[in-house]
Motif scaffolding. Sequence first.
Motif, short mmCIF file in Angstrom:
data_model
loop_
_atom_site.label_atom_id
_atom_site.label_comp_id
_atom_site.label_asym_id
_atom_site.label_seq_id
_atom_site.Cartn_x
_atom_site.Cartn_y
_atom_site.Cartn_z
N GLN A 1 1.09 -1.19 -0.31
CA GLN A 1 -0.38 0.31 -0.04
C GLN A 1 0.92 1.00 0.11
OE1 GLN A 1 -2.89 -0.19 2.90
NE2 GLN A 1 -3.97 2.33 3.05
N GLN B 1 3.17 -1.24 3.79
CA GLN B 1 2.25 0.36 3.35
C GLN B 1 4.17 1.14 2.98
OE1 GLN B 1 0.62 -0.18 7.31
NE2 GLN B 1 -0.58 0.98 6.25
N LEU C 1 -4.85 3.48 7.36
CA LEU C 1 -5.45 2.39 7.69
C LEU C 1 -5.82 2.18 8.82
CD1 LEU C 1 -5.78 -0.79 7.31
CD2 LEU C 1 -3.45 -1.33 7.78
#
Length: 298
Positions: free
Chosen positions: A7, A242, A249
């Motif tokens: 991500q 990430q 999140l």
Amino acid sequence: MTSQQLQRNNSAIERERSSTNSAPIPTNQNNDEEIPIIDLSNPNNEEVAIQLWNAAHNVGFFTLINHSIPQDQIDTLFSLSEQFFDLDSEIKHKYPFDREKNSGYEFMTQKPPSTNVVDLKETFQVTAREGCMDQLWPNEQPGFQDVIMGMIANAHALACRVLSLLESRACPHVERNTLPNAHHIWGEDGQCTLRLLHYPPTTIENAEEVDESTQSNTENGTNTRWRCGAHTDWGSLTLLFQRVGEDGLECRRREVNEGVEDGTSASWVEVPPVEGGITVNIGDMLKRWSGCKLYSNM
């Protein structure tokens, strides 16, 4: 099953997994609002296993550091993801999502029950099962297949290690290595997946265009829009990649919200990116396999 997810603010990759063994279950009920960080370079496997158990049992989310997946491989995959989602829409739609194969490209079609509106994201999913990616590997990006298959192999190995360390406490009723051995890649019964995710920049104007094209908010009479609505993951484990500075999140605060299922009235805790870390969350399958001892959190 295993899943991995990478991500960035506008991009992501995903993957899931499971585990077994036999030992006393620690009763540590520490529910601090910070997501546990677990160092896999610790040579004491029992200490690591207890840390994983406490995090998976109490929070359902944790971050792994010193996990053995090279940072340059992760960076390459982020770059690959960006390049794919930058392709023209017509090119991306040459590789449409196939529900039977659970593979391919989707654009703003997922609608979680918690919101009943379309998530503002696009995805490219790879299921590591024989035949699933036939005719779905993009020809426009040299090396695309090799990079993704390399990450699947490394993420699968890491997930199997986590499952093995959780196994004795989570699933003492099964034979040793049952959980990691139940997760295969590229065989005829493989269910492990890797998913690239892209959350495009959103303005009022293009959000209204999405509403018109999907008829999601007009049908529901709401002006609320979500990049990704509250949900649990249905598989065993998800590894979420990430990047620092690209937050967003969150997970549900457990004690305050026990029994809250739809996410609309839940209280939330941030799951921030950690430099060099991989976020992991427990999925519904592993929760069920463990007799609900492990927590599949939203």
